[in-house]
Design a protein around this motif. Sequence first.
Motif, PDB file in Angstrom:
ATOM      1  N   LYS A  68      -6.112   2.111   5.763  1.00 25.94           N
ATOM      2  CA  LYS A  68      -5.808   0.682   5.829  1.00 25.94           C
ATOM      3  C   LYS A  68      -6.737   0.057   6.862  1.00 25.94           C
ATOM      4  O   LYS A  68      -6.775   0.504   8.011  1.00 25.94           O
ATOM      5  N   ARG A  69      -7.477  -0.950   6.449  1.00 26.05           N
ATOM      6  CA  ARG A  69      -8.403  -1.616   7.365  1.00 26.05           C
ATOM      7  C   ARG A  69      -7.678  -2.175   8.567  1.00 26.05           C
ATOM      8  O   ARG A  69      -6.552  -2.611   8.431  1.00 26.05           O
ATOM      9  N   PRO A  70      -8.253  -2.188   9.727  1.00 25.50           N
ATOM     10  CA  PRO A  70      -9.623  -1.786  10.007  1.00 25.50           C
ATOM     11  C   PRO A  70      -9.773  -0.322  10.405  1.00 25.50           C
ATOM     12  O   PRO A  70     -10.839   0.247  10.240  1.00 25.50           O
ATOM     13  N   ASN A  71      -8.675   0.334  10.887  1.00 30.87           N
ATOM     14  CA  ASN A  71      -8.871   1.707  11.390  1.00 30.87           C
ATOM     15  C   ASN A  71      -7.597   2.549  11.323  1.00 30.87           C
ATOM     16  O   ASN A  71      -7.414   3.449  12.135  1.00 30.87           O
ATOM     17  N   ASP A  72      -6.746   2.290  10.365  1.00 28.38           N
ATOM     18  CA  ASP A  72      -5.449   2.966  10.336  1.00 28.38           C
ATOM     19  C   ASP A  72      -5.328   3.959   9.176  1.00 28.38           C
ATOM     20  O   ASP A  72      -5.917   3.777   8.120  1.00 28.38           O
ATOM     21  N   ILE A  73      -4.502   4.984   9.410  1.00 32.67           N
ATOM     22  CA  ILE A  73      -4.090   5.919   8.363  1.00 32.67           C
ATOM     23  C   ILE A  73      -2.608   5.673   8.141  1.00 32.67           C
ATOM     24  O   ILE A  73      -1.820   5.672   9.088  1.00 32.67           O
ATOM     25  N   VAL A  74      -2.233   5.471   6.881  1.00 34.58           N
ATOM     26  CA  VAL A  74      -0.864   5.121   6.534  1.00 34.58           C
ATOM     27  C   VAL A  74      -0.263   6.188   5.630  1.00 34.58           C
ATOM     28  O   VAL A  74      -0.902   6.644   4.685  1.00 34.58           O
ATOM     29  N   VAL A  75       0.979   6.602   5.954  1.00 36.03           N
ATOM     30  CA  VAL A  75       1.743   7.540   5.130  1.00 36.03           C
ATOM     31  C   VAL A  75       3.124   6.916   4.913  1.00 36.03           C
ATOM     32  O   VAL A  75       3.783   6.509   5.873  1.00 36.03           O
ATOM     33  N   ASP A  76       3.553   6.862   3.658  1.00 37.45           N
ATOM     34  CA  ASP A  76       4.851   6.269   3.312  1.00 37.45           C
ATOM     35  C   ASP A  76       5.013   4.863   3.887  1.00 37.45           C
ATOM     36  O   ASP A  76       6.083   4.495   4.383  1.00 37.45           O
ATOM     37  N   GLY A  77       3.944   4.075   3.863  1.00 35.33           N
ATOM     38  CA  GLY A  77       4.000   2.708   4.338  1.00 35.33           C
ATOM     39  C   GLY A  77       4.022   2.536   5.846  1.00 35.33           C
ATOM     40  O   GLY A  77       4.163   1.435   6.344  1.00 35.33           O
ATOM     41  N   LYS A  78       3.891   3.645   6.575  1.00 33.19           N
ATOM     42  CA  LYS A  78       3.925   3.574   8.041  1.00 33.19           C
ATOM     43  C   LYS A  78       2.616   4.101   8.624  1.00 33.19           C
ATOM     44  O   LYS A  78       2.094   5.119   8.181  1.00 33.19           O
ATOM     45  N   LYS A  79       2.136   3.406   9.638  1.00 29.58           N
ATOM     46  CA  LYS A  79       0.927   3.839  10.334  1.00 29.58           C
ATOM     47  C   LYS A  79       1.225   5.131  11.091  1.00 29.58           C
ATOM     48  O   LYS A  79       2.171   5.192  11.874  1.00 29.58           O
TER      49      LYS A  79
END
Length: 67
Positions: free
Chosen positions: A42-53
Motif C-alpha cells: 500500500k503506497r507509499p511504504n506499507d505492507i498490509v495483511v487482512d486490511g491492517k498495516k
Amino acid sequence: MKRTAIFFITLFALMTLPILTQTACRCVAEVLKQHGIDSRFKRPNDIVVDGKKICGILIETGTSGAQ
C-alpha cells in the motif's frame, strides 16, 4: 565540475528513493505471499495483511568521505 557531480548524485539519489522504497515493499509482500500470507503493498511504504498495516519500510541515505 566537482560541485556539479555532487549535485547530480544527490539529485539522482533523491529521485530514486521512492522507487527503492516501493520495490522493497513489493518484495516483502511477495515473500509473505510465498509463505502463505495474503499481503499487499500500500503506497507509499506499507505492507498490509487482512486490511491492517503490519509494517512500513523507510530507506535512509548518507554520505561519507572527505568534504
